[in-house]
Design a protein around this motif. Structure first.
Motif, PDB file in Angstrom:
ATOM      1  N   PHE A  55       0.836  -1.102   0.003  1.00 26.19           N
ATOM      2  CA  PHE A  55       0.024   0.024   0.051  1.00 26.19           C
ATOM      3  C   PHE A  55       0.885   1.291  -0.091  1.00 26.19           C
ATOM      4  CE2 PHE A  55      -4.573  -1.039   0.415  1.00 26.19           C
ATOM      5  CZ  PHE A  55      -4.230  -2.545   0.752  1.00 26.19           C
ATOM      6  N   PRO A  56       0.485   2.271  -0.758  1.00 25.23           N
ATOM      7  CA  PRO A  56       1.256   3.439  -0.705  1.00 25.23           C
ATOM      8  C   PRO A  56       1.352   4.083   0.392  1.00 25.23           C
ATOM      9  CG  PRO A  56      -1.037   4.056  -1.760  1.00 25.23           C
ATOM     10  CD  PRO A  56      -0.765   2.344  -1.429  1.00 25.23           C
ATOM     11  N   PRO A  57       2.430   5.164   0.631  1.00 22.66           N
ATOM     12  CA  PRO A  57       2.572   6.001   1.879  1.00 22.66           C
ATOM     13  C   PRO A  57       1.457   6.840   2.287  1.00 22.66           C
ATOM     14  CG  PRO A  57       4.333   6.129   0.488  1.00 22.66           C
ATOM     15  CD  PRO A  57       3.196   5.501  -0.456  1.00 22.66           C
ATOM     16  N   ARG A  58       0.582   7.045   1.336  1.00 19.82           N
ATOM     17  CA  ARG A  58      -0.773   7.882   1.857  1.00 19.82           C
ATOM     18  C   ARG A  58      -1.622   7.052   2.930  1.00 19.82           C
ATOM     19  NH1 ARG A  58      -5.159   7.163  -1.179  1.00 19.82           N
ATOM     20  NH2 ARG A  58      -5.032   5.428  -2.716  1.00 19.82           N
ATOM     21  N   PHE A  59      -1.294   5.734   3.067  1.00 18.45           N
ATOM     22  CA  PHE A  59      -1.970   4.891   4.188  1.00 18.45           C
ATOM     23  C   PHE A  59      -0.873   4.932   5.182  1.00 18.45           C
ATOM     24  CE2 PHE A  59      -5.472   2.612   2.431  1.00 18.45           C
ATOM     25  CZ  PHE A  59      -5.647   3.033   0.991  1.00 18.45           C
ATOM     26  N   SER A  60      -1.320   5.484   6.481  1.00 21.84           N
ATOM     27  CA  SER A  60      -0.537   5.559   7.586  1.00 21.84           C
ATOM     28  C   SER A  60      -1.458   5.230   8.818  1.00 21.84           C
ATOM     29  CB  SER A  60       0.362   6.814   7.731  1.00 21.84           C
ATOM     30  OG  SER A  60      -0.829   8.000   8.102  1.00 21.84           O
ATOM     31  N   GLY A  61      -0.411   4.892  10.065  1.00 23.54           N
ATOM     32  CA  GLY A  61      -1.306   4.446  11.060  1.00 23.54           C
ATOM     33  C   GLY A  61      -0.556   4.877  12.270  1.00 23.54           C
ATOM     34  N   LEU A  62      -1.344   4.549  13.462  1.00 22.10           N
ATOM     35  CA  LEU A  62      -0.829   4.870  14.655  1.00 22.10           C
ATOM     36  C   LEU A  62      -1.301   4.049  15.693  1.00 22.10           C
ATOM     37  CD1 LEU A  62      -1.469   8.694  15.300  1.00 22.10           C
ATOM     38  CD2 LEU A  62       0.760   7.619  15.241  1.00 22.10           C
ATOM     39  N   GLN A  63      -0.533   3.440  16.667  1.00 22.68           N
ATOM     40  CA  GLN A  63      -0.904   2.721  17.736  1.00 22.68           C
ATOM     41  C   GLN A  63      -0.574   3.297  19.214  1.00 22.68           C
ATOM     42  OE1 GLN A  63       0.806  -1.263  18.726  1.00 22.68           O
ATOM     43  NE2 GLN A  63      -1.001  -2.072  19.275  1.00 22.68           N
ATOM     44  N   PHE A  64      -1.572   3.551  19.890  1.00 23.91           N
ATOM     45  CA  PHE A  64      -1.299   4.123  21.219  1.00 23.91           C
ATOM     46  C   PHE A  64      -1.194   3.155  22.335  1.00 23.91           C
ATOM     47  CE2 PHE A  64      -2.840   7.714  19.355  1.00 23.91           C
ATOM     48  CZ  PHE A  64      -3.870   7.459  18.078  1.00 23.91           C
ATOM     49  N   PRO A  65      -0.869   3.777  23.331  1.00 20.64           N
ATOM     50  CA  PRO A  65      -0.236   3.023  24.727  1.00 20.64           C
ATOM     51  C   PRO A  65      -1.300   2.126  25.043  1.00 20.64           C
ATOM     52  CG  PRO A  65       0.407   5.177  25.091  1.00 20.64           C
ATOM     53  CD  PRO A  65      -0.319   5.339  23.706  1.00 20.64           C
ATOM     54  N   ASN A  66      -2.533   2.342  24.964  1.00 19.45           N
ATOM     55  CA  ASN A  66      -3.327   1.335  25.253  1.00 19.45           C
ATOM     56  C   ASN A  66      -3.781   0.153  24.289  1.00 19.45           C
ATOM     57  OD1 ASN A  66      -4.947   2.728  23.341  1.00 19.45           O
ATOM     58  ND2 ASN A  66      -6.630   3.225  24.702  1.00 19.45           N
ATOM     59  N   TYR A  67      -2.929   0.250  23.187  1.00 18.15           N
ATOM     60  CA  TYR A  67      -2.871  -0.763  22.002  1.00 18.15           C
ATOM     61  C   TYR A  67      -4.145  -0.332  21.187  1.00 18.15           C
ATOM     62  CZ  TYR A  67       0.279  -2.961  24.883  1.00 18.15           C
ATOM     63  OH  TYR A  67       1.456  -3.449  25.779  1.00 18.15           O
ATOM     64  N   SER A  68      -4.926   0.678  21.383  1.00 20.56           N
ATOM     65  CA  SER A  68      -5.945   1.032  20.358  1.00 20.56           C
ATOM     66  C   SER A  68      -5.083   1.795  18.888  1.00 20.56           C
ATOM     67  CB  SER A  68      -6.964   1.932  20.756  1.00 20.56           C
ATOM     68  OG  SER A  68      -6.199   3.277  20.949  1.00 20.56           O
ATOM     69  N   SER A  69      -5.607   1.745  17.971  1.00 25.20           N
ATOM     70  CA  SER A  69      -5.029   2.246  16.879  1.00 25.20           C
ATOM     71  C   SER A  69      -5.864   3.017  15.758  1.00 25.20           C
ATOM     72  CB  SER A  69      -4.606   0.843  16.057  1.00 25.20           C
ATOM     73  OG  SER A  69      -3.882   1.029  14.796  1.00 25.20           O
ATOM     74  N   GLU A  70      -5.107   3.827  15.011  1.00 24.88           N
ATOM     75  CA  GLU A  70      -6.048   4.411  13.862  1.00 24.88           C
ATOM     76  C   GLU A  70      -5.286   4.277  12.653  1.00 24.88           C
ATOM     77  OE1 GLU A  70      -6.804   8.852  16.022  1.00 24.88           O
ATOM     78  OE2 GLU A  70      -5.480   8.510  14.653  1.00 24.88           O
ATOM     79  N   LEU A  71      -6.083   4.261  11.601  1.00 25.74           N
ATOM     80  CA  LEU A  71      -5.571   4.246  10.250  1.00 25.74           C
ATOM     81  C   LEU A  71      -6.089   5.441   9.526  1.00 25.74           C
ATOM     82  CD1 LEU A  71      -4.945   2.787   7.103  1.00 25.74           C
ATOM     83  CD2 LEU A  71      -7.354   1.871   7.269  1.00 25.74           C
ATOM     84  N   ASN A  72      -5.135   6.059   8.982  1.00 26.37           N
ATOM     85  CA  ASN A  72      -5.153   7.404   8.338  1.00 26.37           C
ATOM     86  C   ASN A  72      -4.845   7.208   6.643  1.00 26.37           C
ATOM     87  OD1 ASN A  72      -5.321   9.358  10.544  1.00 26.37           O
ATOM     88  ND2 ASN A  72      -3.446   8.387  11.178  1.00 26.37           N
ATOM     89  N   VAL A  73      -5.887   7.553   5.651  1.00 26.84           N
ATOM     90  CA  VAL A  73      -5.534   7.553   4.577  1.00 26.84           C
ATOM     91  C   VAL A  73      -5.615   9.257   3.976  1.00 26.84           C
ATOM     92  CG1 VAL A  73      -6.398   6.564   2.328  1.00 26.84           C
ATOM     93  CG2 VAL A  73      -6.560   5.438   4.473  1.00 26.84           C
ATOM     94  N   ASN A  74      -4.646   9.709   3.116  1.00 25.82           N
ATOM     95  CA  ASN A  74      -4.516  10.894   2.607  1.00 25.82           C
ATOM     96  C   ASN A  74      -5.014  10.738   1.301  1.00 25.82           C
ATOM     97  OD1 ASN A  74      -3.902  12.165   4.969  1.00 25.82           O
ATOM     98  ND2 ASN A  74      -1.753  11.572   4.577  1.00 25.82           N
ATOM     99  N   ALA A  75      -5.490  11.939   0.647  1.00 28.11           N
ATOM    100  CA  ALA A  75      -5.545  12.154  -0.979  1.00 28.11           C
ATOM    101  C   ALA A  75      -6.524  10.826  -1.351  1.00 28.11           C
ATOM    102  CB  ALA A  75      -4.389  12.038  -1.517  1.00 28.11           C
TER     103      ALA A  75
END
Lengths: 111, 114
Positions: free
Chosen positions: B60-80
């Motif tokens: 997947f291209p770099p415009r797909f990015s993510g994060l994981q937080f200390p409580n192990y929850s997560s986000e998926l971000n998609v730009n453009a």
């Protein structure tokens, strides 16, 4: 590059009979295989798995068979029930926890 | 034991916009993986997060990015956003390091890009 393939998009079976879902793979480095069941509007639900060092794993009505020389695995459901009607995905796990899924087979169990 | 939850359940965006999808992992799990499932296809691996770090990425291209937080929850971000990004986005959690390979999936977020 489809490393995991489910060549039958659909399967229809009579209630009480056996359902056999098939899956082929190309990468001999896979070390774990899993089957998931998916209903519409829900996420996949884990069903059964098998390690690459085994050739059979059984859990109630569900049995998975692994043939490493043929790079083939199958899921047997006996007896099939109408509630088993869903899309079934075969998945392979490589080192690192990445799951590679097949395209899915839609099973319909008719009363 | 709380299962994997995702929000929102449905989302409609237009091409070029950005989107953030959220996932809460199952209690006790330390690893989150994201998958994209297009219509009629199996889920495709996007990336995995373990202890707040990316731990493997699919094609997947770099415009797909993510994060994981200390409580192990997560986000998926998609730009453009592009039209082809329309899909069901699935989050799966697992407990890495205990010899278990099972990943447990949330219900998914259905993203439509117009």
């Amino acid at each position: 590059d489809q490393q995991v393939k489910q060549n039958s998009p659909s399967l229809s079976v009579q209630e009480g009979r056996i359902s056999i879902l098939n899956c082929d793979y190309t990468n001999s480095m896979f070390d774990y295989f899993l089957w998931y069941k998916k209903y519409p509007a829900e996420g996949p639900t884990f069903l059964i798995s098998i390690s690459s060092i085994k050739d059979k794993n059984e859990d109630g009505r569900f049995t998975v068979f692994l043939n490493k020389s043929a790079k083939h695995l199958s899921l047997h459901i006996v007896p099939s029930q109408p509630g088993d009607s869903a899309v079934y995905f075969c998945a392979a796990e490589n080192q690192g926890g990445k799951l590679i899924f097949g395209q899915g087979t839609e099973l319909s169990v008719k009363p | 034991e709380t299962g994997v939850t995702q929000s929102p359940t449905h989302l409609i965006k237009t091409r070029g916009q950005q989107v953030t999808l959220r996932c809460s992992s199952q209690s006790g799990h330390n690893t989150v993986s994201w998958y994209q499932q297009a219509l009629g296809q199996g889920p495709q691996f996007i990336f995995q997060y373990y202890r707040e770090e990316e731990n493997g990425r699919g094609n997947f291209p770099p415009r797909f990015s993510g994060l994981q937080f200390p409580n192990y929850s997560s986000e998926l971000n998609v730009n453009a956003l592009e039209l082809d990004d329309s899909a069901l986005y699935l989050c799966a959690s697992s407990m890495r390091g205990q010899g278990s390979y099972e990943q447990f999936f949330g219900p998914g977020t259905r993203l439509t890009v117009l």
